[in-house]
Design an enzyme around this catalytic site. Structure first.
Site, PDB file in Angstrom:
ATOM      1  N   GLY A  12       6.526 -17.019   0.140  1.00  0.00           N
ATOM      2  CA  GLY A  12       5.456 -16.396   1.167  1.00  0.00           C
ATOM      3  C   GLY A  12       5.830 -15.839   2.239  1.00  0.00           C
ATOM      4  O   GLY A  12       6.758 -15.207   2.345  1.00  0.00           O
ATOM      5  N   ARG A 100       5.213 -32.045  13.617  1.00  0.00           N
ATOM      6  CA  ARG A 100       5.553 -31.343  15.176  1.00  0.00           C
ATOM      7  C   ARG A 100       5.247 -32.496  16.065  1.00  0.00           C
ATOM      8  O   ARG A 100       5.928 -32.477  17.060  1.00  0.00           O
ATOM      9  CB  ARG A 100       4.487 -30.223  15.351  1.00  0.00           C
ATOM     10  CG  ARG A 100       4.998 -29.031  14.698  1.00  0.00           C
ATOM     11  CD  ARG A 100       3.780 -27.694  14.986  1.00  0.00           C
ATOM     12  NE  ARG A 100       4.070 -26.437  13.883  1.00  0.00           N
ATOM     13  CZ  ARG A 100       3.310 -25.915  13.553  1.00  0.00           C
ATOM     14  NH1 ARG A 100       1.915 -26.300  13.941  1.00  0.00           N
ATOM     15  NH2 ARG A 100       3.397 -24.901  12.662  1.00  0.00           N
ATOM     16  N   CYS A 131       2.937 -20.612  15.765  1.00  0.00           N
ATOM     17  CA  CYS A 131       3.081 -19.347  16.012  1.00  0.00           C
ATOM     18  C   CYS A 131       2.528 -19.006  17.407  1.00  0.00           C
ATOM     19  O   CYS A 131       2.957 -18.493  18.235  1.00  0.00           O
ATOM     20  CB  CYS A 131       2.640 -18.334  15.216  1.00  0.00           C
ATOM     21  SG  CYS A 131       0.948 -18.662  14.434  1.00  0.00           S
ATOM     22  N   GLN A 158      -5.439 -13.601  16.739  1.00  0.00           N
ATOM     23  CA  GLN A 158      -4.340 -13.919  15.802  1.00  0.00           C
ATOM     24  C   GLN A 158      -4.869 -13.136  14.442  1.00  0.00           C
ATOM     25  O   GLN A 158      -5.447 -12.972  13.981  1.00  0.00           O
ATOM     26  CB  GLN A 158      -4.500 -15.156  15.673  1.00  0.00           C
ATOM     27  CG  GLN A 158      -4.169 -16.202  16.786  1.00  0.00           C
ATOM     28  CD  GLN A 158      -4.235 -17.459  16.558  1.00  0.00           C
ATOM     29  OE1 GLN A 158      -4.583 -18.456  17.401  1.00  0.00           O
ATOM     30  NE2 GLN A 158      -3.438 -18.001  15.486  1.00  0.00           N
ATOM     31  N   HIS A 243       0.285 -11.484  16.857  1.00  0.00           N
ATOM     32  CA  HIS A 243      -0.632 -12.217  17.502  1.00  0.00           C
ATOM     33  C   HIS A 243      -0.612 -11.766  19.229  1.00  0.00           C
ATOM     34  O   HIS A 243       0.295 -11.576  19.828  1.00  0.00           O
ATOM     35  CB  HIS A 243      -0.468 -13.646  17.622  1.00  0.00           C
ATOM     36  CG  HIS A 243      -0.831 -14.397  16.174  1.00  0.00           C
ATOM     37  ND1 HIS A 243      -1.170 -13.792  15.068  1.00  0.00           N
ATOM     38  CD2 HIS A 243      -0.423 -15.704  16.027  1.00  0.00           C
ATOM     39  CE1 HIS A 243      -1.075 -14.648  14.184  1.00  0.00           C
ATOM     40  NE2 HIS A 243      -0.821 -15.923  14.584  1.00  0.00           N
TER      41      HIS A 243
HETATM   42  N1  LIG Z   1       2.307 -17.091   8.879  1.00  0.00           N
HETATM   43  C1  LIG Z   1       2.419 -17.572  10.030  1.00  0.00           C
HETATM   44  O1  LIG Z   1       2.452 -16.958  11.238  1.00  0.00           O
HETATM   45  C2  LIG Z   1       2.882 -18.890  10.428  1.00  0.00           C
HETATM   46  C3  LIG Z   1       3.499 -19.350  11.422  1.00  0.00           C
HETATM   47  C4  LIG Z   1       3.978 -20.539  11.673  1.00  0.00           C
HETATM   48  C5  LIG Z   1       4.046 -21.587  10.654  1.00  0.00           C
HETATM   49  N2  LIG Z   1       3.260 -21.108   9.595  1.00  0.00           N
HETATM   50  C6  LIG Z   1       3.188 -22.164   8.438  1.00  0.00           C
HETATM   51  O2  LIG Z   1       4.029 -21.972   7.385  1.00  0.00           O
HETATM   52  C7  LIG Z   1       3.425 -22.143   6.184  1.00  0.00           C
HETATM   53  C8  LIG Z   1       3.472 -21.413   5.312  1.00  0.00           C
HETATM   54  O3  LIG Z   1       2.776 -20.301   5.790  1.00  0.00           O
HETATM   55  P1  LIG Z   1       2.728 -18.469   4.865  1.00  0.00           P
HETATM   56  O4  LIG Z   1       2.211 -17.538   6.064  1.00  0.00           O
HETATM   57  O5  LIG Z   1       4.233 -18.140   4.448  1.00  0.00           O
HETATM   58  O6  LIG Z   1       1.949 -19.023   3.631  1.00  0.00           O
HETATM   59  P2  LIG Z   1       1.886 -18.293   2.330  1.00  0.00           P
HETATM   60  O7  LIG Z   1       2.114 -16.550   2.421  1.00  0.00           O
HETATM   61  O8  LIG Z   1       0.627 -18.475   1.562  1.00  0.00           O
HETATM   62  O9  LIG Z   1       3.107 -18.898   1.428  1.00  0.00           O
HETATM   63  C9  LIG Z   1       3.243 -20.153   1.108  1.00  0.00           C
HETATM   64  C10 LIG Z   1       4.630 -20.375   0.356  1.00  0.00           C
HETATM   65  O10 LIG Z   1       4.767 -22.004   0.185  1.00  0.00           O
HETATM   66  C11 LIG Z   1       4.718 -21.818  -1.033  1.00  0.00           C
HETATM   67  N3  LIG Z   1       4.094 -23.135  -1.935  1.00  0.00           N
HETATM   68  C12 LIG Z   1       2.821 -23.565  -1.980  1.00  0.00           C
HETATM   69  N4  LIG Z   1       2.430 -24.529  -2.478  1.00  0.00           N
HETATM   70  C13 LIG Z   1       3.918 -25.032  -2.915  1.00  0.00           C
HETATM   71  C14 LIG Z   1       4.408 -26.307  -3.703  1.00  0.00           C
HETATM   72  N5  LIG Z   1       3.332 -27.033  -4.137  1.00  0.00           N
HETATM   73  N6  LIG Z   1       5.539 -26.483  -3.799  1.00  0.00           N
HETATM   74  C15 LIG Z   1       6.639 -25.436  -3.338  1.00  0.00           C
HETATM   75  N7  LIG Z   1       6.153 -24.388  -2.680  1.00  0.00           N
HETATM   76  C16 LIG Z   1       4.854 -24.252  -2.424  1.00  0.00           C
HETATM   77  C17 LIG Z   1       4.435 -20.767  -2.086  1.00  0.00           C
HETATM   78  O11 LIG Z   1       4.780 -20.623  -3.119  1.00  0.00           O
HETATM   79  P3  LIG Z   1       4.031 -19.799  -4.383  1.00  0.00           P
HETATM   80  O12 LIG Z   1       4.258 -18.471  -4.171  1.00  0.00           O
HETATM   81  O13 LIG Z   1       5.008 -20.306  -5.637  1.00  0.00           O
HETATM   82  O14 LIG Z   1       2.657 -20.346  -4.522  1.00  0.00           O
HETATM   83  C18 LIG Z   1       4.672 -19.607  -0.996  1.00  0.00           C
HETATM   84  O15 LIG Z   1       5.884 -19.308  -1.007  1.00  0.00           O
HETATM   85  C19 LIG Z   1       2.117 -22.679   6.422  1.00  0.00           C
HETATM   86  O16 LIG Z   1       2.407 -24.359   6.779  1.00  0.00           O
HETATM   87  C20 LIG Z   1       1.830 -22.281   7.954  1.00  0.00           C
HETATM   88  O17 LIG Z   1       1.072 -23.046   8.670  1.00  0.00           O
HETATM   89  C21 LIG Z   1       2.860 -20.093   9.401  1.00  0.00           C
END
Ligand SMILES: NC(=O)c1ccc[n+]([C@@H]2O[C@H](COP(=O)([O-])OP(=O)(O)OC[C@H]3O[C@@H](n4cnc5c(N)ncnc54)[C@H](OP(=O)(O)O)[C@@H]3O)[C@@H](O)[C@H]2O)c1
Length: 354
Positions: A12, A100, A131, A158, A243
């Site tokens: 991700g 959290r 974030c 954002q 952001h």
């Molecule tokens: N983006 C930000 O700015 C940010 C900041 C703080 C926190 N977060 C949090 O971090 C988390 C991920 O965000 P992201 O932006 O990286 O999302 P993303 O790009 O959609 O990536 C999601 C990741 O989670 C994995 N995943 C999904 N379902 C799964 C499962 N059942 N078992 C194992 N792995 C699984 C996906 O794997 P696959 O590729 O195999 O589906 C992918 O590696 C969220 O909870 C988000 O709220 C994000």
């Protein structure tokens, strides 16, 4: 002998950035394991300039022997697997919203409350804040120390990377569709995001706020001070990474613009870019790929007592997520898990004051 580190959510937006920052900062790891859903078996992810890692599936992964897990697979997935990983002996640093506000889980921004990391022993889990919260509290902390914050009114701008890879792809495809006059499809945003802004992030709550807005208020109180009132309006904008926040503060004591600027210039993790001239401020596109929280447009707010306004910009995938988690891992390793390999420290961020 170094640490054994697993990155869950490695395919991700946040996970890929975690792998890159672990390599960049030479985290003392002997072994780094990339984990995602079973759909990603057979895929590979980059680790640093030269290495690639085969992705393993979370469902069947055995966490015994893992020291630290950097986790970002979404809240529901973290809820299900993180206690299992902690029970197996790993310390989970989780980026999702799942833990959290759990009183037994520390919520940590290393520039503000690194001492809270000690609380990891209760559940074996440390939470990384949202974030939008991280960049705001890094900028607020030095001002709070000077003049005691009473109230914050914040509007966020954002980027779509905050909603994951699919949301980034949708901004790209919608933008293209507008240009070539194709129908615009919205599957990962509630309305069209290309050439638009959407005042809705996460679900609605009973009082009319969205959960993203609620998170900014409750997380700020848990990290910085339980007496600070926060009202947020969180808005998704058609920007890929970075952001921005318009932050309006009310303090208990007078605070001059000069004193605020000076405190921000010397604060850890902050860079002041505030020239009051064409281009003399930071924008998200410029902050992408950078580590610091940038503060611009510092000015007094004459509409309230002891008021100050500022513009805060940060790469949401780095300090807003992955970098903050790796900094926590560095302190955890250096201070609490010592013995396997000593000496992991926070690298001072580059500082630029203009
Ligand atoms: N983006 C930000 O700015 C940010 C900041 C703080 C926190 N977060 C949090 O971090 C988390 C991920 O965000 P992201 O932006 O990286 O999302 P993303 O790009 O959609 O990536 C999601 C990741 O989670 C994995 N995943 C999904 N379902 C799964 C499962 N059942 N078992 C194992 N792995 C699984 C996906 O794997 P696959 O590729 O195999 O589906 C992918 O590696 C969220 O909870 C988000 O709220 C994000």
């Amino acid at each position: 002998m170094g640490y054994k580190v697993a990155v869950v959510g490695a395919t991700g937006n946040v996970g890929r950035e975690m792998l890159s920052i672990l390599a960049e900062r030479e985290f003392p790891a002997d072994d780094v394991i990339a984990i995602a859903s079973s759909q990603s078996i057979g895929k590979q992810v980059s680790f640093g300039e030269d290495d690639v890692l085969d992705v393993q599936a979370l469902d069947t992964f055995d966490f015994r022997g893992i020291d630290i897990v950097l986790s970002s697979p979404g809240a529901k997935v973290s809820a299900a697997y993180a206690p299992r990983a902690a029970k197996a002996g790993a310390v989970v640093i989780d980026n999702t919203s799942q833990f959290r506000m759990d009183p037994d889980v520390p919520l940590v921004v290393p520039e503000i409350n690194p001492q809270a990391i000690a609380g990891y022993q209760k559940r074996g889990i440390i939470a990384n804040p949202n974030c939008s919260t991280i960049q705001m509290v890094v900028a607020l902390k030095p001002l709070h120390d000077l003049a005691r914050l009473k109230r914050v009114v914040v509007a966020t701008y954002q980027s779509v990377s905050g909603a994951g890879r699919a949301a980034m792809d949708e901004l790209f495809s919608q933008t293209r569709a507008v240009y070539v006059n194709d129908p615009v499809k919205s599957e990962h945003h509630t309305k069209q995001i290309a050439f638009n802004v959407i005042p809705h992030i996460d679900v609605f709550m009973d009082d009319g706020a969205t959960k993203e807005e609620w998170k900014m208020a409750v997380e700020t109180r848990k990290i910085l001070d339980p007496d600070i009132a926060v009202i947020a309006t969180c808005v998704r904008v058609p920007v890929f990474i970075g952001h921005a926040e318009a932050v309006h503060c009310e303090f208990a004591r007078p605070l001059t613009v000069a004193a605020a600027r000076q405190a921000l210039r010397t604060a850890p993790g902050v860079m002041v870019l505030d020239q009051r001239d064409d281009g003399g401020y930071m924008t998200p596109a410029e902050a992408a790929g950078e580590d610091a929280v940038y503060v611009s447009r510092i000015r007094s707010d004459p509409t309230t007592t002891n008021g100050l306004a500022m513009w805060v910009v940060c790469d949401n995938l780095r300090k807003g997520a992955a970098l903050n988690a790796v900094q926590i891992a560095e302190i955890l390793a250096g201070t609490y898990l010592g013995g396997r390999r000593a000496g992991a420290k926070i690298e001072p961020l580059r500082r630029r004051a203009v």
